[in-house]
Design an enzyme around this catalytic site. Structure first.
Site, PDB file in Angstrom:
ATOM      1  N   GLU A 226       0.859  -1.191   0.000  1.00  0.00           N
ATOM      2  CA  GLU A 226       0.000   0.000   0.000  1.00  0.00           C
ATOM      3  C   GLU A 226       0.893   1.238   0.000  1.00  0.00           C
ATOM      4  O   GLU A 226       0.693   2.155  -0.777  1.00  0.00           O
ATOM      5  CB  GLU A 226      -0.938  -0.010   1.209  1.00  0.00           C
ATOM      6  CG  GLU A 226      -1.833   1.227   1.249  1.00  0.00           C
ATOM      7  CD  GLU A 226      -2.893   1.226   2.362  1.00  0.00           C
ATOM      8  OE1 GLU A 226      -3.197   0.151   2.905  1.00  0.00           O
ATOM      9  OE2 GLU A 226      -3.405   2.308   2.671  1.00  0.00           O
ATOM     10  N   ARG A 304      -7.313   2.594  13.425  1.00  0.00           N
ATOM     11  CA  ARG A 304      -8.192   1.438  13.233  1.00  0.00           C
ATOM     12  C   ARG A 304      -8.129   0.491  14.442  1.00  0.00           C
ATOM     13  O   ARG A 304      -9.107  -0.182  14.758  1.00  0.00           O
ATOM     14  CB  ARG A 304      -7.898   0.702  11.930  1.00  0.00           C
ATOM     15  CG  ARG A 304      -9.062  -0.183  11.495  1.00  0.00           C
ATOM     16  CD  ARG A 304      -8.832  -0.865  10.166  1.00  0.00           C
ATOM     17  NE  ARG A 304      -9.376  -0.164   9.032  1.00  0.00           N
ATOM     18  CZ  ARG A 304     -10.652  -0.191   8.639  1.00  0.00           C
ATOM     19  NH1 ARG A 304     -11.544  -0.903   9.301  1.00  0.00           N
ATOM     20  NH2 ARG A 304     -11.035   0.478   7.586  1.00  0.00           N
ATOM     21  N   GLU A 707     -10.391  -8.343   4.225  1.00  0.00           N
ATOM     22  CA  GLU A 707      -9.688  -8.383   5.509  1.00  0.00           C
ATOM     23  C   GLU A 707     -10.424  -9.112   6.636  1.00  0.00           C
ATOM     24  O   GLU A 707      -9.769  -9.765   7.457  1.00  0.00           O
ATOM     25  CB  GLU A 707      -9.374  -6.951   5.975  1.00  0.00           C
ATOM     26  CG  GLU A 707      -8.363  -6.239   5.110  1.00  0.00           C
ATOM     27  CD  GLU A 707      -8.344  -4.750   5.423  1.00  0.00           C
ATOM     28  OE1 GLU A 707      -9.302  -4.057   5.027  1.00  0.00           O
ATOM     29  OE2 GLU A 707      -7.390  -4.301   6.058  1.00  0.00           O
TER      30      GLU A 707
HETATM   31  N1  MTE Z   1      -6.022 -11.629  -1.297  1.00  0.00           N
HETATM   32  C1  MTE Z   1      -4.979 -11.967  -2.073  1.00  0.00           C
HETATM   33  N2  MTE Z   1      -5.044 -13.110  -2.773  1.00  0.00           N
HETATM   34  N3  MTE Z   1      -3.861 -11.202  -2.157  1.00  0.00           N
HETATM   35  C2  MTE Z   1      -3.750 -10.031  -1.427  1.00  0.00           C
HETATM   36  O1  MTE Z   1      -2.730  -9.340  -1.512  1.00  0.00           O
HETATM   37  N4  MTE Z   1      -4.813  -8.501   0.194  1.00  0.00           N
HETATM   38  C3  MTE Z   1      -5.787  -8.386   1.283  1.00  0.00           C
HETATM   39  C4  MTE Z   1      -7.155  -8.874   0.820  1.00  0.00           C
HETATM   40  N5  MTE Z   1      -7.051 -10.167   0.186  1.00  0.00           N
HETATM   41  C5  MTE Z   1      -4.841  -9.646  -0.588  1.00  0.00           C
HETATM   42  C6  MTE Z   1      -5.975 -10.485  -0.580  1.00  0.00           C
HETATM   43  C7  MTE Z   1      -5.923  -7.026   1.778  1.00  0.00           C
HETATM   44  S1  MTE Z   1      -4.826  -6.470   2.919  1.00  0.00           S
HETATM   45  C8  MTE Z   1      -6.933  -6.213   1.369  1.00  0.00           C
HETATM   46  S2  MTE Z   1      -7.128  -4.665   2.008  1.00  0.00           S
HETATM   47  C9  MTE Z   1      -7.903  -6.623   0.348  1.00  0.00           C
HETATM   48  O2  MTE Z   1      -7.656  -7.937  -0.135  1.00  0.00           O
HETATM   49  C10 MTE Z   1      -7.820  -5.649  -0.817  1.00  0.00           C
HETATM   50  O3  MTE Z   1      -8.662  -5.992  -1.847  1.00  0.00           O
HETATM   51  P1  MTE Z   1     -10.235  -5.691  -1.825  1.00  0.00           P
HETATM   52  O4  MTE Z   1     -10.384  -4.287  -1.351  1.00  0.00           O
HETATM   53  O5  MTE Z   1     -10.620  -5.897  -3.226  1.00  0.00           O
HETATM   54  O6  MTE Z   1     -10.848  -6.662  -0.883  1.00  0.00           O
HETATM   55  N1  HPA Z   2      -7.467   0.757   5.738  1.00  0.00           N
HETATM   56  C1  HPA Z   2      -6.490   0.437   4.887  1.00  0.00           C
HETATM   57  N2  HPA Z   2      -5.663   1.297   4.399  1.00  0.00           N
HETATM   58  C2  HPA Z   2      -5.793   2.564   4.765  1.00  0.00           C
HETATM   59  C3  HPA Z   2      -6.782   2.971   5.645  1.00  0.00           C
HETATM   60  C4  HPA Z   2      -7.666   2.010   6.160  1.00  0.00           C
HETATM   61  O1  HPA Z   2      -8.574   2.296   6.942  1.00  0.00           O
HETATM   62  N3  HPA Z   2      -6.642   4.282   5.832  1.00  0.00           N
HETATM   63  C5  HPA Z   2      -5.593   4.655   5.087  1.00  0.00           C
HETATM   64  N4  HPA Z   2      -5.075   3.618   4.431  1.00  0.00           N
HETATM   65 MO1  MOS Z   3      -5.164  -3.954   3.187  1.00  0.00          MO
HETATM   66  S1  MOS Z   3      -4.038  -3.935   4.888  1.00  0.00           S
HETATM   67  O1  MOS Z   3      -6.028  -2.498   3.640  1.00  0.00           O
HETATM   68  O2  MOS Z   3      -3.997  -3.437   2.044  1.00  0.00           O
END
Ligand code: MTE
Ligand code: HPA
Ligand code: MOS
Length: 766
Positions: A226, A304, A707
């Site tokens: 990120e 958070r 998550e």
């Molecule tokens: N799933 C896979 N296969 N690979 C990833 O890197 N990242 C996780 C989750 N699932 C991830 C994953 C994290 S930290 C987040 S915030 C969300 O996917 C981000 O994607 P989304 O917002 O589409 O759920």
């Molecule tokens: N979640 C994940 N990433 C972020 C957030 C959050 O709430 N705020 C800023 N970056």
């Molecule tokens: Mo997920 S820790 O918000 O990339």
């Protein structure tokens, strides 16, 4: 709908950063990092390295044309160290050579002279000397003093969790090349293309419009990309900018593990008060977050933690305080759950502790305090569509909790050296970036004259199958075959000013933008159809399965013909839509507001069997009732639950980062850092898709799933604890995660108990 990447993945045809065909004249970069965790730089000598074979140029802070600054929330982090070094592995210089091996070889010849300064790795120690990233923050609800005064029982304790290495299969990397007139193109393995663009422009001292960031997909991010994909991309761009040659920078695993931040370790104090009916009346908690040497995302992660300090429970009187402590570890960063898991681990520890002292199962206290409809969170938002009790009860009845419990008890009566433990883990996770302004996204949709469709969004594909979901949205709204649609790479010139793909909100935010863009196109096409067919208004028109229907009857106007006719009538077949989550807000002065679009709930039941001779264990089963809303892709969502669960179990049980007192990471390879493998996943994982109302703010009512399931993993810690207590009831293991097999073993036998309490502090032994 199958994951659209599946076919190419299994054939090895998907393109990751390191698969990009190399361009002529490419230079390869190796990053030279500090070999000291804290100190004053006395001198930096790159002359010997410069004379090594193949070396083209070595870059240091002095070569930066703009500002040497990449801090996201707080401007406290240089791209390359200048004056001082603050963590072991901190980038100091970049070697550019004809081959990567030559660059690596030459890096060994760089001489950095440092006068050592005291190293702090413990967050409480940092807090004591005032080494903080920012002012502490406190969330309040009710009046904790009065609350505690009315309690029958009060318990106080300490809970600690370790960090966690992201271990994305694809390490950090970027590949940059110069374009005309000093502009740069960069392919980056990042969750935040705009962050890469902004920081690169800033470091190079040029406008963001001259940096084009492109992302095809990531081999995993998990939060680790990120913010922390940025430095490597900026370095590659800096090299390309200064040498006018393509520059490729891909970290090797050990460098990646040493140089990048991880999940934040926390040390926390809790005080919990209950009445005689086991209602939690008051809760006080102080979090000491180990932020590492710079802010990175720590302030947001800390926030958070506060949001999720009471997990899935209603507690009328709460005081939760958090300190973000500046230490000499690599800056810690986002990791699936983003501080939420750390907050939840502490309240679950407090409940387990209270339950043990009161001689009841933790589940009795958990169940008595679950959130109900309309309950207030300490941040002022009230539950709407609360599924906490529904999930718990569904898990309890569907999985026959009572029978499971009896089986565990019977097993424990019949066995001496094998003991089983059980635990329930309810979760409640808020969906939205906690920074309200970040909850926005855009989509650009083109219909080409042959009827095929291209969709660009700010969403980054990292394995979570967000591209598949985007494709489903476009296909469904337009009423066409998914095969016609291509999801384009994520590119800052097509979709600008994006929030990172994070906070589990990517599919909601970008999906809503795709939905809006496609709906606008559809309206335009319908207006065109009405004119063509001499209809009054659009109300009777639909497009389904590539056919135009009027009043439910097919007319002879298939999709391709419709599109071409619209084009020939000079209609725009492109649309750019913007979505911003409605209603949400938060006031950080009052620490109150309505920060989340909605919450996701669920309950997991764990059972584990411990080998009490060896301390090893197997998770027999994890049975989950999860609040999906109406899942738009059950295969993908099931994959997210399973992956998140196992990643959470790893964090709680196996994964142990070991830094020595000098701040050097010792567990910097897979030989010393154990992650879950096929042998450590639960033998049985059952997931029940609760058919819940979802939320109008979730895309197609399909709730965010990225998550939340990680936090089910916390149940693993407490199941192990209960198995240990089944073997030795007087055991009082410390609430220190991870509960590794070594620690389980030490806790099983009274003669090792003292060692068990300090098992997380192994630096001296090593
Ligand atoms: N799933 C896979 N296969 N690979 C990833 O890197 N990242 C996780 C989750 N699932 C991830 C994953 C994290 S930290 C987040 S915030 C969300 O996917 C981000 O994607 P989304 O917002 O589409 O759920
Ligand atoms: N979640 C994940 N990433 C972020 C957030 C959050 O709430 N705020 C800023 N970056
Ligand atoms: Mo997920 S820790 O918000 O990339």
């Amino acid at each position: 709908m199958r994951n659209i990447d599946a076919f190419n993945h299994v054939r090895g045809e998907s393109v990751y950063l390191d698969d990009i065909a190399e361009r002529q004249g490419t230079l390869h970069a190796w990053v030279f990092g500090s070999q000291v965790a804290h100190g004053k730089i006395l001198s930096l000598d790159t002359s010997a390295a410069e004379n090594m074979p193949g070396v083209y140029r070595i870059l240091t802070a002095a070569d930066i044309p703009g500002e040497n600054q990449i801090g996201g929330i707080i401007a406290d982090e240089p791209l390359l160290a200048e004056g001082e070094v603050h963590f072991w592995g901190q980038p100091v210089a970049i070697v550019l050579a004809e081959t990567e091996a030559q660059a690596q070889e030459a890096a060994h010849k760089i001489v950095l002279e440092v006068e050592k300064l005291p190293v702090i790795i413990d967050p409480r120690e940092a807090q004591k000397v005032g080494s903080l990233i920012m002012q502490p923050r406190t969330f309040h609800l009710g009046d904790p003093e009065t609350g505690f005064a009315e309690c029958e029982y009060i318990f106080e304790g300490v809970a600690e969790n370790g960090g966690q290495e992201h271990l994305y299969i694809e390490t950090q990397g970027a590949y940059a090349w110069p374009k005309e007139t000093g502009s740069i193109y960069v392919a980056s393995s990042t969750q935040g293309p705009t962050a890469v663009q902004r920081h690169t422009a800033h470091v190079l001292g040029i406008g963001m419009s001259r940096i084009e960031v492109d992302v095809t997909r990531l081999g995993g991010g998990f939060g680790g990309k990120e913010d922390q994909a940025t430095p490597w991309a900026v370095m590659a761009c800096l090299g390309a900018f200064l040498t006018k040659r393509p520059v490729k920078l891909v970290l090797h695993r050990m460098e990646d593990m040493r140089m990048t931040g991880k999940r934040h370790p926390y040390s926390s104090d809790f005080k919990i008060g209950l009445d005689k009916d086991f209602k939690i009346k008051a809760y006080e908690v102080t979090f000491y977050q180990n932020a590492g040497a710079a802010a990175d995302l720590s302030p947001a992660v800390m926030e958070r933690t506060l949001f999720h300090a009471t997990n899935s429970y209603f507690i009328p009187n709460v005081r939760a305080t958090a300190y973000s402590c500046k230490t000499n570890l690599p800056p810690n960063t986002a990791f699936r759950g983003f501080g939420g898991p750390q907050g939840m681990f502490v309240i679950e520890s407090a409940i387990a502790f209270a339950a043990e002292k009161l001689g009841v199962a933790a589940s009795v206290i958990q169940k008595a305090n679950l959130l109900k409809e309309g309950d207030e969170f300490p941040y002022g938002q009230h539950t709407e569509g609360c599924e906490a009790e529904n999930c718990w009860q569904t898990a309890e009845s569907r999985y026959n909790l009572e029978q499971l419990r009896e089986e565990v008890n019977a097993f424990n009566r019949e066995n001496t050296l094998l003991k089983k433990g059980m635990a329930l883990m309810p979760i409640c996770f808020g969906i939205s970036f906690t920074k309200t302004a970040m909850n926005q996204a855009r989509a650009l949709v083109h219909i080409y004259t042959d009827g095929s469709v291209g969709v660009s969004t700010g969403a980054v594909e990292m394995g979570q199958a967000v591209n598949t979901k985007m494709l489903q949205v476009a296909a469904q709204v337009l009423g066409i075959n998914p095969n016609r649609i291509r999801i384009e790479t994520t590119n800052t010139t097509r979709v600008a000013n994006t929030s990172p793909s994070a906070a589990s909100a990517t599919a909601d935010l970008n999906g809503k933008a795709v939905q809006m863009a496609c709906e606008n196109l559809l309206e335009r096409l319908k207006a065109h159809i009405a004119i063509q067919l001499n209809l009054e208004g659009n109300a009777a028109i639909e497009i389904q399965e590539e056919q135009v229907l009027v009043n439910g009857k097919t007319v002879d106007l298939p999709w391709e013909k419709l599109v071409f006719s619209a084009y020939w009538s000079r209609l725009s077949l492109s649309e750019n839509a913007h979505y911003a989550t409605p209603d949400i807000h938060f006031n950080p002065e009052k620490e109150k507001g309505y920060p989340f679009a909605y919450h996701v709930y669920g309950t997991a039941i764990f059972t584990v069997t411990v080998d009490c001779l060896r301390g090893t264990y197997d998770f027999d089963s994890v049975k989950i009732a999860h609040d999906f809303g109406s899942s738009m892709n059950t295969n993908v969502d099931l994959g997210q639950i399973e992956g998140g669960l196992v990643q959470g179990i790893g964090w709680m049980t196996l994964e142990e980062l070991i830094f020595n007192q000098e701040g050097r990471l010792l567990s910097n390879a897979l030989s010393t850092y154990k992650v879950p493998d096929i042998y450590s996943v639960p033998k049985e994982v059952e997931v029940h898709f609760m058919d819940t109302p979802g939320s109008p703010r979730a895309i197609f009512g399909s709730k965010a799933v990225g998550e939340p399931p990680l936090m089910y993993g916390i149940g693993a810690f407490f199941a192990l604890r209960n198995a240990i207590k089944a073997f030795r009831p007087e055991a009082e293991p410390a609430f220190v995660a991870p509960m590794t097999p070594e620690k389980v073993l030490l806790n099983l036998y009274p003669e090792f108990e003292a060692a068990a309490q300090t098992a997380s502090v192994k630096e001296n032994a090593l």
